[in-house]
Design an enzyme around this catalytic site. Structure first.
Site, mmCIF file in Angstrom:
data_model
loop_
_atom_site.group_PDB
_atom_site.id
_atom_site.type_symbol
_atom_site.label_atom_id
_atom_site.label_comp_id
_atom_site.label_asym_id
_atom_site.label_seq_id
_atom_site.Cartn_x
_atom_site.Cartn_y
_atom_site.Cartn_z
ATOM 1 N N GLU A 48 1.139 -1.086 0.011
ATOM 2 C CA GLU A 48 -0.107 -0.392 -0.093
ATOM 3 C C GLU A 48 0.817 1.568 0.302
ATOM 4 O O GLU A 48 0.550 1.902 -0.228
ATOM 5 C CB GLU A 48 -1.290 0.028 0.987
ATOM 6 C CG GLU A 48 -2.076 -0.647 1.294
ATOM 7 C CD GLU A 48 -1.822 -2.430 1.732
ATOM 8 O OE1 GLU A 48 -0.706 -2.572 2.205
ATOM 9 O OE2 GLU A 48 -2.399 -2.819 1.815
ATOM 10 N N PHE A 110 -11.508 -6.624 14.246
ATOM 11 C CA PHE A 110 -10.148 -7.893 13.655
ATOM 12 C C PHE A 110 -10.293 -6.247 12.745
ATOM 13 O O PHE A 110 -10.905 -5.499 12.051
ATOM 14 C CB PHE A 110 -10.968 -8.678 13.032
ATOM 15 C CG PHE A 110 -9.581 -9.149 11.954
ATOM 16 C CD1 PHE A 110 -8.474 -9.675 12.186
ATOM 17 C CD2 PHE A 110 -10.367 -8.746 10.529
ATOM 18 C CE1 PHE A 110 -7.861 -9.933 11.117
ATOM 19 C CE2 PHE A 110 -9.237 -9.250 9.659
ATOM 20 C CZ PHE A 110 -8.011 -10.455 10.124
ATOM 21 N N GLN A 111 -8.602 -5.556 12.449
ATOM 22 C CA GLN A 111 -8.413 -4.840 11.181
ATOM 23 C C GLN A 111 -8.875 -3.509 11.609
ATOM 24 O O GLN A 111 -8.792 -2.905 10.769
ATOM 25 C CB GLN A 111 -8.640 -5.360 10.001
ATOM 26 C CG GLN A 111 -7.279 -6.203 9.733
ATOM 27 C CD GLN A 111 -7.229 -7.758 7.980
ATOM 28 O OE1 GLN A 111 -8.043 -6.687 7.921
ATOM 29 N NE2 GLN A 111 -6.623 -7.529 7.723
ATOM 30 N N LYS A 160 -17.316 0.091 6.495
ATOM 31 C CA LYS A 160 -18.433 -1.463 5.699
ATOM 32 C C LYS A 160 -19.606 -1.036 5.686
ATOM 33 O O LYS A 160 -19.692 -1.018 3.858
ATOM 34 C CB LYS A 160 -17.868 -2.689 5.669
ATOM 35 C CG LYS A 160 -17.993 -3.745 5.146
ATOM 36 C CD LYS A 160 -17.150 -4.826 5.121
ATOM 37 C CE LYS A 160 -17.692 -5.550 4.214
ATOM 38 N NZ LYS A 160 -17.739 -7.866 4.362
ATOM 39 N N MET A 469 24.149 8.439 1.281
ATOM 40 C CA MET A 469 24.528 9.588 2.623
ATOM 41 C C MET A 469 24.624 9.696 3.666
ATOM 42 O O MET A 469 25.149 10.669 4.285
ATOM 43 C CB MET A 469 22.977 10.565 1.937
ATOM 44 C CG MET A 469 23.140 11.633 2.159
ATOM 45 S SD MET A 469 24.438 12.951 1.357
ATOM 46 C CE MET A 469 23.362 13.486 0.208
HETATM 47 C C1 LIG Z 1 13.095 4.886 4.873
HETATM 48 C C2 LIG Z 1 14.502 6.202 4.879
HETATM 49 N N1 LIG Z 1 15.051 5.778 6.172
HETATM 50 C C3 LIG Z 1 16.236 5.574 6.394
HETATM 51 C C4 LIG Z 1 16.520 6.968 5.922
HETATM 52 C C5 LIG Z 1 17.915 8.037 6.158
HETATM 53 N N2 LIG Z 1 18.534 7.750 4.766
HETATM 54 C C6 LIG Z 1 18.745 9.386 4.600
HETATM 55 S S1 LIG Z 1 20.188 8.424 3.008
HETATM 56 C C7 LIG Z 1 20.004 7.186 3.239
HETATM 57 C C8 LIG Z 1 20.716 6.553 2.391
HETATM 58 C C9 LIG Z 1 20.591 6.133 0.558
HETATM 59 O O1 LIG Z 1 21.202 4.652 0.186
HETATM 60 P P1 LIG Z 1 21.227 4.809 -1.152
HETATM 61 O O2 LIG Z 1 18.997 4.625 -1.750
HETATM 62 O O3 LIG Z 1 21.715 3.268 -1.327
HETATM 63 O O4 LIG Z 1 21.568 6.065 -1.901
HETATM 64 P P2 LIG Z 1 22.949 6.345 -1.971
HETATM 65 O O5 LIG Z 1 22.607 7.590 -0.975
HETATM 66 O O6 LIG Z 1 23.699 5.364 -1.429
HETATM 67 O O7 LIG Z 1 22.905 6.735 -3.723
HETATM 68 C C10 LIG Z 1 19.164 6.902 4.660
HETATM 69 C C11 LIG Z 1 19.313 5.320 5.555
HETATM 70 C C12 LIG Z 1 15.779 7.608 4.912
HETATM 71 N N3 LIG Z 1 15.772 9.230 4.064
HETATM 72 N N4 LIG Z 1 14.135 7.661 4.909
#
Ligand SMILES: Cc1ncc(C[n+]2csc(CCOP(=O)(O)OP(=O)(O)O)c2C)c(N)n1
Ligand SMILES: [Mg+2]
Lengths: 558, 167
Positions: A48, A110-111, A160, A469
């Protein structure tokens, strides 16, 4: 008499909805039964969250309200991240959720989950519908609220027995009227005159344009205004595309990973015109030193954004497009600010974004190659992280609504499902999802959706085998202690193949262009796994809490 | 930082109070006092909220309140001449032949009503501004306050001005 489910479907059609993204379950069975032979196209996602992001991508690319549908409890809860993402970026979506029958409400049935309670802080408004007779009015209001003023998500929770309940047709008003909701569209005349007066005296004016320019479809007015008054423009992450990348007055993005010249211009400007932007901390850095010499004019449709983070000299509440039109009517052509523009030109020449050329496979090169190849004939979606910032910096965007990204919430896993929604808004152009190896795995199950619905999304994975990042911050600010940011290598092409999607792994520079060519030549979806320099960083960068002209990884200042 | 009394006119619908209070907690505002009740219009309610904050923060919270679809009008009474009142019910230890006479005397000075008398206690009802009720409570503490119930503050503008919906 009609059932609530039938009223719902008819109401959606009356709002002009063609496509909805959803996932079925117990309490929405009556609605699904109605969808079975309705002209509405329903796209079955695999989670979803993806339905919410797809509705969001559809809305951003088309400017129309996107729609998603989920069952109660777990289904509704899975929408939450997507709704929050839309809320933070002011994206108009209507989220429909099933709910347990009204006689069981509050019983831990439920749910059952209190989804209106859960989403109160992340929706513009929400409804729990109590009878079939209310449904058509609520749907009309929901679309009106989502798509007007400062846009945003609206959730409608439908028990529902409301879907199965009967009601006669209810006569709806031509126009929705809500006494507690009256957005201001027209800017105040006196304030507009004050703004023009400041403009007349400014020597170093700068436009700081945000996502509001795009959501109010004001890009043509913005470009005309900037050109007529010869004012350089810097955009936020959300504002990218509101002025063509190659426009001589465009300074690119400002803020944490902005261009040096944009950030220098902010710091030296004597008049900042903030348009549809909200002085977010990723933009301003240390707020006290943001635009320290500038008087500030702020144009925004949301009065609550004005003065929230920064003191404003001339506030103008109104729709960005309407206000810019008024400004253009009253404005006289001005002589160019020669000295200022010269200075900016100098900065642009001496502080360009860096694109390493040492033969290794660098992400900047990949993005630029794609940009040169597709030009203005594609919509680019991104995930979150370095992949997002490299794309924002190095892709040349020509038009509004061609850059789709999660800015305010920064939701990893946004890109692939959003790209699905974009495809239904813009079936005429290829859609690319620029992804990280981490982000893509947050909604990789949507490979199933793009295959079964023949959605030709091209997935560009910038695979550094890191949560890049976060690793960058650990490298720079935590002494290279890479705590839980390394990801094991994944053969994404094999995953794609398992779903029946073609793909290619790319390990050297000369394979880049052929890979993109293959992607474009392929009718269906396509996955590219680019094995990039693992410890490449996004530069320049403003360290957290620093002033935005104190960037690291840029050029020495002369 | 000073207390602001906000008069908030809202739709009389389920969930409106939680929308309003949720906004306060989410934005890090403390509610000093809260009172909700019907008002001059059938389909509306009035919520009176006292918050403490500097002017900019209070302005921000008023703008955020205004963004709620079910909020019709927000007025900061503090900007104007106004009347503000609270009501308190106080059950005080007061035995006949003991402190009862003194408690009743204090009550009459404060124009408090005796609304209930028990074997060993009396219950006073008092209305007034916050300071008056605080002062009475302080005085009664020496006798033993068994229970204290206070309403939130309500307020109304003086003269012809109103905090009603514009129509
Ligand atoms: C749902 C979620 N969890 C954690 C983060 C924190 N976060 C920001 S950038 C990142 C790393 C992203 O890794 P990747 O998709 O491999 O991208 P890259 O930076 O390596 O290009 C994280 C964990 C986030 N922005 N969103
Ligand atoms: Mg990565």
């Amino acid at each position: 008499m009609k059932t609530g489910a039938k009223i719902l479907v008819e109401s959606l059609q009356r709002e002009g909805v063609e496509t909805i993204f959803g996932y079925p379950g117990g309490v929405v069975l009556p609605i699904y039964d109605e969808l079975y032979d309705s002209p509405l196209r329903h796209i079955l996602v695999r989670h979803e969250q993806a339905a919410a992001h797809a509705a969001d991508g559809y809305a951003r690319a088309s400017g129309r309200v996107g729609v998603c549908l989920a069952t109660s409890g777990p289904g509704a809860c899975n929408l939450v991240t997507g709704i929050a993402t839309a809320y933070m970026d002011s994206v108009p979506i209507v989220a429909l959720t099933g709910q347990v029958p009204t006689n069981l409400l509050g019983n831990d049935a439920f749910q059952e989950s209190d989804i209106t309670g859960i989403t109160m802080p992340i929706t513009k408004h929400n409804y729990l519908v109590k009878s079939a007779g209310d449904l058509s009015r609520v749907i009309q209001e929901a679309f009106y609220i989502a798509g007007t003023g400062r846009q945003g998500p609206v959730l409608v929770d439908i028990p529902k027995d409301v879907s199965t309940g009967l009601s006669a047709d209810v006569k709806l008003p031509e126009k929705v009227k809500l006494r507690g909701y009256n957005p201001t569209y027209k800017g105040h005349k006196r304030q507009i005159e004050k703004a023009l007066e400041l403009l007349g005296h400014a020597e170093r004016p700068l436009i700081y344009a945000g996502g509001g320019v795009i959501s109010s479809n004001a890009s043509p007015e913005l470009v005309e205004f900037a050109t007529l008054a010869s004012i350089p423009v810097t955009t936020t992450l959300m504002g990218i595309g509101c002025i063509p990348c190659h426009h001589p007055l465009n300074l690119g993005m400002l803020g944490m990973h902005g261009t040096e010249y944009a950030n220098f211009a902010v710091t030296e400007s004597d008049l900042m015109i903030a348009i549809g932007a909200r002085f977010d901390d990723r933009v301003t850095g240390k707020i006290e030193t943001f635009a320290p010499h500038a008087k500030i004019i702020h144009i925004d449709i949301d009065p609550a954004e004005i003065g929230k983070n920064k003191r404003i000299d001339v506030p103008i509440v109104g729709d960005v497009k309407a206000v810019l039109q008024d400004l253009l009517l009253l404005m006289k052509k001005r002589d160019a600010h020669e000295i200022w523009l010269k200075k900016i030109k100098y900065w642009k020449q001496h502080h360009p974004l860096k694109c390493p050329k040492d033969g290794a496979l660098h992400p900047q090169y990949i993005i630029r190659t794609l940009s040169d190849l597709v030009k203005d004939k594609a919509v680019i979606v991104s995930e979150v992280g370095q992949n997002q910032m490299w794309t924002a910096q190095h892709f040349c965007f020509h038009n509004p609504r061609t850059w789709i990204t999660s800015g305010g919430l920064g939701t990893m896993g946004y890109g692939l499902p959003a790209a699905m929604g974009v495809h239904f808004a813009r079936p005429d152009v290829p859609v690319f999802d620029i992804a990280g190896d981490g982000s893509i795995q947050m909604n990789i199950q949507e490979f199933g959706t793009i295959v079964s619905n023949k959605i030709p999304v091209k997935v560009v994975i910038l695979n550094n085998m890191y949560l890049g990042m976060v690793r960058q911050w650990q490298e720079l600010f935590y002494d290279r202690r890479y705590s839980y940011t390394e990801l094991p290598p994944v053969e994404f092409v094999k995953i794609a193949q398992a779903y029946g999607i073609d793909g290619v792994k790319v390990e050297s520079c000369d394979e880049v262009l052929p890979a993109f060519q293959a992607a474009i030549d392929c009718d269906g979806p396509f996955v590219m796994d680019f094995r990039i320099e693992r410890e490449e960083n996004v530069f320049p960068m403003v360290p957290a809490g620093a002033a935005i002209n104190e960037m690291i990884g840029g050029h020495p200042r002369t | 930082m000073k207390p602001h009394t906000l008069s908030v006119l809202v739709e009389n619908k389920a969930g409106v109070l939680s929308r309003v209070t949720g906004l306060f907690s989410r934005r890090g505002f403390n509610i000093e006092s809260l009172a909700v009740g019907p008002c001059e219009e059938m389909e509306m309610s009035r919520i009176t909220i006292v918050v403490i904050g500097d002017d900019a923060r209070v302005e921000q919270v008023m703008k955020q309140l205004n963004k709620l679809i079910d909020v019709i009008k927000v007025t900061d009474l503090t900007e104007n001449e106004r009347v503000e009142r609270e009501l308190a019910l106080i059950k005080v230890t007061a035995e006949p032949g003991g402190s009862r006479a003194e408690v009743m005397q204090i009550a009459s000075i404060f124009r408090a009503q005796i609304v209930d008398v028990g074997a060993k206690s009396v219950t006073l009802e008092v209305t007034g501004d916050t300071e008056k009720i605080d002062a009475l409570e302080q005085l009664l503490r020496q006798f033993g306050v068994k229970e204290l119930v206070r309403t939130g503050r309500v307020g109304i503008l003086r003269g012809a001005k109103t905090a009603t919906s514009s129509k």
